[in-house]
Scaffold this motif. Structure first.
Motif, PDB file in Angstrom:
ATOM      1  N   LEU A 158       3.876  -1.461   4.355  1.00 19.81           N
ATOM      2  CA  LEU A 158       2.764  -1.810   5.257  1.00 19.81           C
ATOM      3  C   LEU A 158       3.058  -1.407   6.695  1.00 19.81           C
ATOM      4  CD1 LEU A 158       1.759  -5.369   3.912  1.00 19.81           C
ATOM      5  CD2 LEU A 158       0.797  -3.146   3.328  1.00 19.81           C
ATOM      6  N   CYS A 159       4.268  -0.972   6.933  1.00 14.76           N
ATOM      7  CA  CYS A 159       4.630  -0.512   8.291  1.00 14.76           C
ATOM      8  C   CYS A 159       5.323   0.851   8.134  1.00 14.76           C
ATOM      9  CB  CYS A 159       5.542  -1.504   8.984  1.00 14.76           C
ATOM     10  SG  CYS A 159       4.771  -3.113   9.325  1.00 14.76           S
ATOM     11  N   SER A 182      -4.834   4.488   1.498  1.00 15.95           N
ATOM     12  CA  SER A 182      -3.786   4.126   0.532  1.00 15.95           C
ATOM     13  C   SER A 182      -4.020   4.936  -0.735  1.00 15.95           C
ATOM     14  CB  SER A 182      -3.830   2.616   0.229  1.00 15.95           C
ATOM     15  OG  SER A 182      -2.843   2.300  -0.745  1.00 15.95           O
ATOM     16  N   GLN A 183      -2.993   5.638  -1.119  1.00  9.60           N
ATOM     17  CA  GLN A 183      -3.122   6.553  -2.269  1.00  9.60           C
ATOM     18  C   GLN A 183      -3.127   5.762  -3.583  1.00  9.60           C
ATOM     19  OE1 GLN A 183       0.199   9.179  -2.922  1.00  9.60           O
ATOM     20  NE2 GLN A 183      -1.107  10.751  -3.821  1.00  9.60           N
ATOM     21  N   SER A 225       0.849  -1.203   0.000  1.00 10.61           N
ATOM     22  CA  SER A 225       0.000   0.000   0.000  1.00 10.61           C
ATOM     23  C   SER A 225       0.870   1.233   0.000  1.00 10.61           C
ATOM     24  CB  SER A 225      -0.903   0.007   1.236  1.00 10.61           C
ATOM     25  OG  SER A 225      -1.813  -1.080   1.241  1.00 10.61           O
ATOM     26  N   ASP A 226       0.256   2.357  -0.322  1.00 14.54           N
ATOM     27  CA  ASP A 226       0.913   3.667  -0.245  1.00 14.54           C
ATOM     28  C   ASP A 226       0.169   4.486   0.811  1.00 14.54           C
ATOM     29  OD1 ASP A 226       2.519   2.850  -2.400  1.00 14.54           O
ATOM     30  OD2 ASP A 226       0.976   3.495  -3.838  1.00 14.54           O
ATOM     31  N   PRO A 227       0.406   4.219   2.061  1.00 14.03           N
ATOM     32  CA  PRO A 227      -0.451   4.781   3.120  1.00 14.03           C
ATOM     33  C   PRO A 227      -0.094   6.213   3.468  1.00 14.03           C
ATOM     34  CG  PRO A 227       1.181   3.339   4.080  1.00 14.03           C
ATOM     35  CD  PRO A 227       1.405   3.259   2.586  1.00 14.03           C
ATOM     36  N   THR A 270      -0.725  13.449   6.538  1.00 15.38           N
ATOM     37  CA  THR A 270       0.705  13.104   6.618  1.00 15.38           C
ATOM     38  C   THR A 270       1.226  12.885   5.218  1.00 15.38           C
ATOM     39  OG1 THR A 270       0.304  10.729   6.770  1.00 15.38           O
ATOM     40  CG2 THR A 270       0.334  11.982   8.839  1.00 15.38           C
ATOM     41  N   LYS A 271       2.492  12.652   5.146  1.00 15.14           N
ATOM     42  CA  LYS A 271       3.116  12.331   3.868  1.00 15.14           C
ATOM     43  C   LYS A 271       2.729  10.921   3.458  1.00 15.14           C
ATOM     44  CE  LYS A 271       7.330  10.705   6.095  1.00 15.14           C
ATOM     45  NZ  LYS A 271       8.794  10.880   6.235  1.00 15.14           N
ATOM     46  N   VAL A 272       2.909  10.616   2.217  1.00 12.92           N
ATOM     47  CA  VAL A 272       2.606   9.287   1.686  1.00 12.92           C
ATOM     48  C   VAL A 272       3.889   8.466   1.739  1.00 12.92           C
ATOM     49  CG1 VAL A 272       1.844   7.955  -0.294  1.00 12.92           C
ATOM     50  CG2 VAL A 272       0.799  10.172   0.215  1.00 12.92           C
TER      51      VAL A 272
END
Length: 1217
Positions: free
Chosen positions: A1082-1083, A1113-1114, A1053-1055, A1075-1077
């Protein structure tokens, strides 16, 4: 060796030598002739020796003349023996021997008569009979008593006048003293006495060392001479002014005219120092103690050692002692030359008596001679009494005064004690009673005189224990035993004639037993055997009397019982026929009940027979009945068992036989109970094993109980079709009363049975418990079926009405059910199981049995209660239909009146209260309340304005007070689960949309538990710093996230995190921050700090004010994917000082969640969408988030707790590295 024994031995040796030497007679005749001569020689030797000693008693020093007479008699007897042998044949010799024996007896009687006349003419001591009866009258009376001819009387009288008294003795008993002078420092004395006989000439000063003989050290004087060396001394009685000695002494007298008794009383002094005497002075007698100490000092100086103090003396000439003795207080006298006064008195008992010469061997003849004298005296008085002369009745036993004086004078002067004297009188009265008859009162008085004499003899020695018996001579004991034994034989010779009076004991007042006691003198016999003076074979004689009585009772009882029991069971050995069975069992019961009346002991009855003999009459009666009744009962029950096995398939036969056997068993129990009051060892009775005989009958008793219970339950419902009340005071009908009466009858019959065998008792109690439980179930089922058939709660009826029959039916079921709860006490479970445990020593068996009984009752109680609850629910359901119709107006908007509902409830509940029993009424009220709550919850409108629900909430409060306060329902039952559900619905619907939004966020923030669908954790730090004007700035640091779900195709993911303060109504000017991506992770680690300035400080305590953090997730092409969200209450923020930063706040890890709940506040907000835009907008927003649930691409969405723990562990590992 005595002179008489020497003469006897010499005569025997000489005669045997001369009779056997050269005799021509056969050996047998020689031995017989020798034996006859020896016997006569011994008697003659003793008689002549006695006469010789009597004639020479006045000359006490002529022993030579006595020896010469003995030798002369020896020679004469030898010559007489030779001449008789030579001149006379054997027959003539025997005739002459009998004549000589008669002459010897005559000489012996003459000697006795002379001694009697001597006791009258020359009494020892001072004579006191002249004032009552003269000596001439007593001598004439003695001649008349013995019927002595004038010649013999004159001869014996002359010899009595010439004969001097033999050696005499003085018996003195120092009894007690009183009022003596205190001589010791403690105000008391330690007295003792010194006694002796003296011949006075002068009376010197006495001393305790040699009193009454005193030797003056300074000057010799003439003084009293002591008759002999006997100087007696009593014991010292310490620390008393009233000593009691009760000590007896005996002195030999030589000359009564010249001798006197001297008694000196002294105070015993212990050799203590003067200083010790001063230290032990008694405060109460200090002055007297000081005087005594100074006197001791003076005596010590004068004599060189302490001397006992003189307390007084007594001097009494022996010639002043009465011939019948004395018992007198004497005043203590002082010393002749002393000026010190003496006080006090002393009590003495004195008696003068003749001392027989022990060498002659006549000491033991005193009682025999007194018996001969008393027998003749009593015979003379009886023959001259009017009752004997004119045959008007028995003799009263009264003797003349002259006779009594003669007896007393002879007894005293020949040492015959009062005990022996009274015993001889009793024996004579018993002998006379057997021949001529004596009044029974006289015999009782004689027995009392013996006991009083024994008591008087024991009292001087201080022994008052009447079990101690005096020592009697062999002659006295043998005579007493012979007389009592003969009296018993005569009194009980026809005791067998009174058998019907002894058995059966029909009269409750014991009049028959009293008449037997009187007729056969049983009380008197018991008194004779229990004489305190007799140590003879009393137990044997008592056993002889008891055995005679027992034999009579057993013989009569056996005959009477055989007649009673012979017709109960015929000789036929076949099985009972029904008609025969009824007759036999009834006869056995009747006889048993009749015997029970014989065994029952009345309170006024005596438990013993025969005036105190150790024979329990009623105990004997019980044993006789037991020995005859037990075999008969066993035989009848054996026949009954055969009968019941044959007819076991016929209920009528079994019921009839069971009732008969049960009645017989109860009669046996009663008679055993009556016997146990008399026979303490009831286990020894044969009837104690009756449980074994009725073992087979017990099974059919239980079977009969079962049949009877089922029949009575069914019959009770048939007899009560209209369900009518028994009485206006009760709320149940006659059917329940009949059923409970049946249960109580079974229970009471079992209590009356009281079966002894623990095993059988436990089985029976279990069966009775089971059949009563089945009876209760049967009653409840039949009632329920009857109501169903009659349509009492049929739904098709247009209108339901609470009828009285329905309520009474409920009461009946509960009335019967309540009896089940009492079975444990009524049937005595604990006691019965305890007996089983005791018998087998097995606690486990008892526990299992008790558990089985409780399980039976619990199961039946539950079944009956379910039937009752079913009826209650049906009734409340029908009531709820009508109640719903009256409550429909409440659920319409704009209606604010609850009066119709309250009126309906008042009417119905009042009727229920009057007709339902107290245990049922609360259950109906509770069920009705639950029904009302269910109806309210089902009829609430959805999406109505808040004021509608607020009105309903007020109505619910009114109903709550009505059921709780007015109807008495407890608070716990009022505020149950359904109440809280309805109350919560009304409360939420009454809130505004803004408040509902806050309530929604508040519930989301409070739920911090990790969900089953694991989506990772988010770590943050949150704090606030105060600004000016009461504002604060919220600082939030997003640290990192772990185990986020993979949402891309590659599993990653791109959280990034979206931060927002919710709700909008509170935070109107707050902006959303991100926040930033962190791509392909995943962590992710963010470590970014965000600020929310210018917030009022009150938001920290505002309900529903939360920080929303959404992890997304972007996606570059499609819309961002929702990974999860976290809500944190603002009050969780920690204050950060100005000098510190957010880094000092601890991190908080929160689990990511995907919302799924649509009920509660969110559901209510959704229902308001038609008329509330705020609610519509919020519901649409949240519904979009709920519906946006992208699928995970990394692994399955549901992870276990182990996976979550592993993820957290990996996170902390990375955090530390």
């Amino acid at each position: 060796m005595s002179a008489a024994m020497k003469i006897e031995r010499r005569l025997t040796a000489t005669q045997m030598t001369k009779e056997t030497r050269g005799a021509k007679l056969p050996l047998r005749k020689q031995i017989r002739t020798t034996y006859s001569f020896l016997r006569r020689a011994v008697v003659k030797s003793t008689n002549i020796a006695f006469s010789t000693a009597s004639s020479s008693a006045s000359n006490t020093g002529n022993n030579d003349r006595l020896e010469e007479k003995r030798m002369s008699y020896k020679k004469k007897s030898s010559r007489l023996k030779r001449s008789i042998k030579a001149m006379m044949p054997l027959k003539q010799l025997k005739r002459r021997s009998r004549q000589r024996d008669a002459l010897i007896l005559q000489d012996s009687f003459d000697s006795f008569y002379v001694s009697l006349l001597q006791s009258i003419l020359q009494p020892i001591g001072k004579s006191e009979t002249t004032d009552v009866v003269s000596k001439e009258d007593m001598i004439s009376h003695a001649q008349a008593v013995f019927k002595i001819d004038i010649a013999t009387h004159e001869k014996c009288l002359g010899e009595a006048m010439l004969r001097k008294p033999k050696q005499t003795i003085l018996k003195i008993n120092v009894v007690e003293a009183k009022g003596i002078k205190a001589m010791d420092p403690n105000g008391r004395s330690d007295p003792y006495c010194i006694i002796s006989l003296v011949r006075p000439s002068h009376s010197p000063k006495a001393s305790p060392k040699n009193s009454p003989k005193l030797i003056n050290k300074h000057k010799e004087r003439r003084q009293s001479s002591i008759v002999n060396s006997d100087v007696m001394r009593t014991k010292v009685k310490y620390a008393t002014l009233e000593p009691k000695w009760h000590e007896e002494f005996e002195f030999h007298t030589a000359d009564l005219a010249k001798e006197e008794l001297n008694l000196y009383m002294w105070d015993h002094d212990v050799e203590d120092s003067v200083w010790d005497g001063v230290k032990h002075l008694d405060n109460d007698h200090k002055l007297a103690g000081l005087r005594n100490i100074f006197r001791q000092i003076r005596q010590t100086v004068e004599y060189g050692k302490p001397i006992d103090d003189f307390l007084g003396k007594i001097q009494l000439p022996l010639r002043e002692v009465p011939s019948l003795g004395l018992d007198k207080w004497f005043k203590l006298q002082k010393q002749s030359r002393s000026i010190i006064p003496v006080t006090g008195q002393i009590r003495l008992r004195m008696q003068l008596a003749v001392k027989e010469n022990a060498e002659i061997g006549e000491t033991s003849d005193n009682s025999e001679r007194y018996y001969m004298l008393a027998k003749e005296v009593y015979k003379y008085n009886a023959e001259n009494s009017n009752a004997i002369k004119y045959h008007t009745g028995p003799w009263n036993g009264i003797v003349e005064t002259k006779s009594q004086i003669v007896l007393d004078q002879y007894a005293i002067q020949h040492c015959v004690c009062k005990v022996s004297q009274s015993l001889m009188h009793l024996c004579i009265l018993l002998e006379w009673h057997m021949h001529g008859g004596v009044v029974e009162t006289t015999l009782r008085n004689a027995i009392s005189q013996v006991d009083m004499a024994v008591f008087a003899m024991q009292m001087p020695q201080g022994s008052f224990d009447m079990t101690d018996r005096p020592v009697l001579s062999r002659y006295e004991a043998a005579l007493l035993e012979q007389c009592i034994s003969m009296y018993i034989d005569v009194a009980l010779h026809d005791i067998h004639d009174v058998g019907p009076q002894l058995f059966p004991p029909m009269k409750p007042d014991d009049s028959e037993l009293d008449s037997i006691d009187t007729k056969y003198h049983l009380d008197l016999i018991h008194s004779l055997i229990g004489l305190k003076a007799w140590y003879g074979n009393g137990a044997a004689l008592k056993g002889k009397v008891i055995n005679k009585l027992i034999d009579v009772i057993k013989t009569t009882g056996k005959k009477w019982l055989s007649e009673k029991l012979e017709n109960i069971l015929s000789e036929d050995k076949g099985t009972f026929q029904p008609s025969q069975m009824v007759v036999v069992m009834k006869s056995l019961k009747d006889v048993t009940e009749e015997l029970n009346t014989l065994c029952a002991v009345n309170q006024n009855m005596r438990s013993s027979l025969a005036g105190g003999f150790d024979m329990n009459y009623y105990k004997l009666v019980c044993r006789i009945i037991d020995s005859h009744l037990s075999p008969k009962i066993q035989a009848v029950m054996k026949k009954l068992d055969e009968y019941q096995l044959r007819y076991q398939r016929y209920p009528i036969n079994i019921s009839e036989s069971s009732s008969a056997s049960l009645a017989c068993y109860l009669a046996v129990k009663k008679i055993i109970k009556s016997m146990s009051e008399c026979v303490k060892e009831s286990d020894e009775l044969d009837l104690s094993g009756h449980s074994t005989w009725f073992q087979g009958a017990l099974i059919f008793w239980l079977q009969t109980f079962k049949w009877e219970c089922d029949r009575r339950v069914r019959k009770a419902l048939e007899m009560d079709p209209n369900v009518m009340l028994v009485d206006s005071l009760v709320k149940f009908s006659i059917s329940s009363v009949d059923v409970l009466t049946c249960f109580q009858k079974i229970t009471q019959e079992w209590i009356d049975i009281d079966y002894d065998d623990p095993d059988s008792a436990c089985v029976a109690v279990t069966k009775i418990t089971e059949l009563i439980c089945d009876g209760a179930r049967l009653y409840a089922d039949n009632l329920h079926n009857t109501l169903h058939e009659n349509g009492f709660y049929d739904k098709d009826s247009p209108q339901f009405d609470i009828k009285e029959k329905l309520c009474i039916t409920l009461n009946n079921i509960d009335h019967v059910r309540q009896y089940l709860e009492q079975l444990s006490g009524l049937l005595k479970w604990e006691e019965t199981v305890g007996r089983l445990v005791t018998k087998h020593s097995n606690q486990s068996a008892g526990t299992k049995t008790l558990h089985t009984l409780k399980r039976l009752v619990k199961s039946a109680n539950s079944d009956v209660l379910n039937k009752s609850d079913l009826l209650v629910r049906k009734m409340t359901e029908r009531m709820s239909e009508e109640m719903t119709k009256s409550m429909e107006c409440l659920f319409h908007r704009g209606v604010v009146c609850i009066d119709p509902v309250m009126e309906y409830l008042d009417g119905k509940m009042e009727k229920l209260y009057k007709t339902l029993s107290p245990p049922i009424y609360p259950r109906v009220v509770n069920e009705l309340w639950n029904t009302l709550l269910r109806t309210s919850g089902n009829h609430l409108e959805v999406g109505a304005p808040p004021d509608y629900y607020q009105t309903l909430d007020k109505h619910l409060g009114a109903l709550e007070k009505f059921f709780g306060r007015d109807l008495g329902l407890s608070e716990m039952k009022v505020k149950n689960y359904q109440y809280h559900h309805v109350k919560n619905q009304l409360t939420l619907n009454s809130m505004s949309s803004e408040d509902l939004v806050c309530e929604y966020y508040q519930s989301m923030a409070e739920n911090v538990s990790t969900p089953d669908a694991y989506f990772g954790h988010l770590a943050i730090k949150i704090g606030y710093m105060e600004e000016t004007r009461g504002n604060i700035t919220i600082f939030v640091k997003v640290v990192n996230a772990v185990d986020l779900p993979g949402l891309d195709k590659n599993g990653l993911s791109d959280p990034f995190v979206i931060l927002e303060l919710c709700p909008d109504t509170i935070f109107t000017h707050s902006k959303i921050q991100k926040t930033k991506v962190v791509e392909q992770n995943l962590c992710p680690k963010f470590n970014q700090v965000f600020e929310f300035p210018g917030l009022p400080k009150e938001v920290l305590d505002t309900r529903g004010a939360v920080l929303s953090m959404t992890v997304v997730s972007q996606n570059s092409i499609w819309a961002d994917s929702f990974a999860g969200e976290v809500f944190m209450h603002m009050k969780s923020a920690r204050e950060v000082p100005v000098t510190q930063s957010i880094e000092m706040c601890p991190a908080v890890m929160l689990p990511l969640k995907r919302p799924t709940e649509t009920d509660g506040p969110l559901q209510i907000l959704g229902s308001r969408g038609k008329w509330d835009k705020v609610a519509k907008k919020f519901a649409a927003k949240r519904q979009k988030i709920i519906s946006n649930k992208p699928t995970r691409t990394d692994r399955k969405s549901t992870r276990g707790a182990g996976f979550r723990e592993a993820g957290l562990l990996a996170y902390f590992t990375r955090l530390t590295t």
